[in-house]
Design an enzyme around this catalytic site. Structure first.
Site, mmCIF file in Angstrom:
data_model
loop_
_atom_site.group_PDB
_atom_site.id
_atom_site.type_symbol
_atom_site.label_atom_id
_atom_site.label_comp_id
_atom_site.label_asym_id
_atom_site.label_seq_id
_atom_site.Cartn_x
_atom_site.Cartn_y
_atom_site.Cartn_z
ATOM 1 N N ASP A 67 -3.079 -1.620 -13.457
ATOM 2 C CA ASP A 67 -3.967 -0.647 -12.857
ATOM 3 C C ASP A 67 -3.493 -0.203 -11.473
ATOM 4 O OD1 ASP A 67 -6.872 -0.931 -14.519
ATOM 5 O OD2 ASP A 67 -5.523 -2.649 -14.613
ATOM 6 N N ARG A 68 -3.754 1.066 -11.161
ATOM 7 C CA ARG A 68 -3.467 1.578 -9.827
ATOM 8 C C ARG A 68 -4.522 1.065 -8.836
ATOM 9 N NH1 ARG A 68 -1.404 6.084 -6.994
ATOM 10 N NH2 ARG A 68 -0.479 6.968 -8.872
#
Length: 389
Positions: A67-68
């Site tokens: 995930d960012r």
């Protein structure tokens, strides 16, 4: 999106740690490198590493995309023929710069740390799983009863192994999948969909204006694509400028959508269920009770069914129904298009059971959870059911 009012308010609310299959040794063909990052996607971090450390992107092995909007730890392999050591990078005034350290709770950046050596190049899926520590905020009183009830369902029956929203990053509007244009040979439509979804744009074809309008927000390879169109390349040749891992995401997005539909229809056909909102006005259906959990636990659902034909008669009918609904043609299976093979078959487990699932902390307004999931399973899919948002 309602879910993100509860999680990912800050990177420290969503912590992901990759569980590696490799153990670092004192010698080997590859450096075994830990990548810790915050507010940066895996692919963006890899592009920065490639550019600033002069390592071709194809030479950097990794097991999964993290995930960012999170603080994440994962592992990379780099051939020992390249120079790599402990380094940190931060985005300062829109430029990536090397720094001494990164405050992962507050800053956008990443650090590399060489842990040792391994003999194997890491490829996608080469991991045991992922460990999560997630803080849910705005945990109101009216949500708690539902949460604890659904938590018991998960402990007894696991949860449906849907693909999460991260899988659909290339979908810019409802049901507008780039792959559907590619399968019909419409590369111009595929590029328009890639940049604008289903939104109408009156200057499509005016490539200089397109470049000037979009370039501040584009990746370098996207700029190269539009420059190619400006030079007179056909839409198909320009499309091939996109990195292969980006092109493959179009295939993964569409196939994942179809697979989610198979599972949703199967659950609705067999079990008591609740529908929960998903992205693009789509819905996910979660069972609330299962009478054949030993069977369901072993059930694997194919991506297309042309190579792995299901024995389960209900599932077989549902796959046929969904493929007819979305006008899937048999000649599309294993088709070569845009320099990649698409609509390939494979199997994915219908349900997943989280391990080490426990509540670490709770207050009047927050609750902190810890759990582990196998490769390819999504924490956000679990959280959507627990929180019903």
């Amino acid at each position: 999106m309602k879910l993100y009012n509860k999680i990912k308010r800050e990177p420290k609310d969503f912590i992901v740690e990759e569980i590696p299959i490799l153990e670092p040794k004192e010698e080997g063909k590859y450096y075994f490198v830990k990548l810790k990052k915050s507010n940066v996607s895996t692919l963006e971090a890899l592009r920065v590493i490639s550019r600033l450390l002069k390592i071709p992107l194809k030479e950097v092995g990794f097991a999964g995309l993290k995930d960012r909007y999170a603080i994440t730890e994962q592992y990379l392999t780099v051939p020992i023929t390249y120079q790599i050591e402990r380094k940190c990078f931060k985005l300062i005034n829109n430029r990536w710069k090397e720094v001494n350290s990164v405050n992962f709770e507050k800053e956008m950046g990443f650090c590399l740390e060489v842990l040792g050596y391994v003999e194997k190049f890491l490829s996608l899926g080469d991991l045991k799983g992922n460990r999560f520590i997630i803080t849910v905020k705005n945990f109101e009183k009216n949500m708690r009863e539902r949460f604890y009830k659904n938590l018991e369902v998960v402990k007894s029956y696991g949860f449906p192994n849907y693909f999460g929203e991260q899988r659909f990053g290339s979908v810019k509007s409802r049901d507008d999948f780039v792959l559907r244009y590619l399968l019909k040979g419409d590369f111009d439509g595929a590029l328009r969909s890639y940049f604008f979804g289903k939104s109408s744009v009156d200057y499509w074809g005016d490539w200089r204006r397109l470049y000037k309008t979009l370039s501040p927000a584009l990746e370098e390879y996207e700029k190269d694509l539009i420059r190619g169109l400006m030079r007179g390349l056909t839409a198909e040749k320009a499309f091939r400028i996109l990195p292969k891992n980006v092109r493959l995401m179009f295939n993964f997005a569409f196939q994942s959508f179809l697979w989610n539909e198979y599972l949703r229809e199967y659950i609705e056909a067999k079990y008591p269920f609740e529908r929960v909102p998903f992205i693009n006005n789509w819905k996910l259906s979660y069972y609330t009770q299962v009478y054949d959990i030993d069977y369901l636990r072993k059930l694997e659902i194919p991506y297309t069914g042309h190579q792995f034909s299901p024995v389960d008669k209900t599932l077989k009918k549902i796959i046929k129904k969904v493929q007819q609904k979305y006008e899937i043609k048999k000649e599309w299976f294993d088709k070569e298009v845009g320099g990649m093979r698409v609509m390939t078959d494979g199997l994915r487990k219908a349900v997943v059971f989280p391990e080490e699932l426990k509540i670490l902390e709770k207050t009047k307004r927050t609750i902190k959870l810890k759990f582990s999931l196998p490769p390819g399973s999504y924490a956000t899919v679990l959280l959507r059911f627990l929180l019903k948002v």
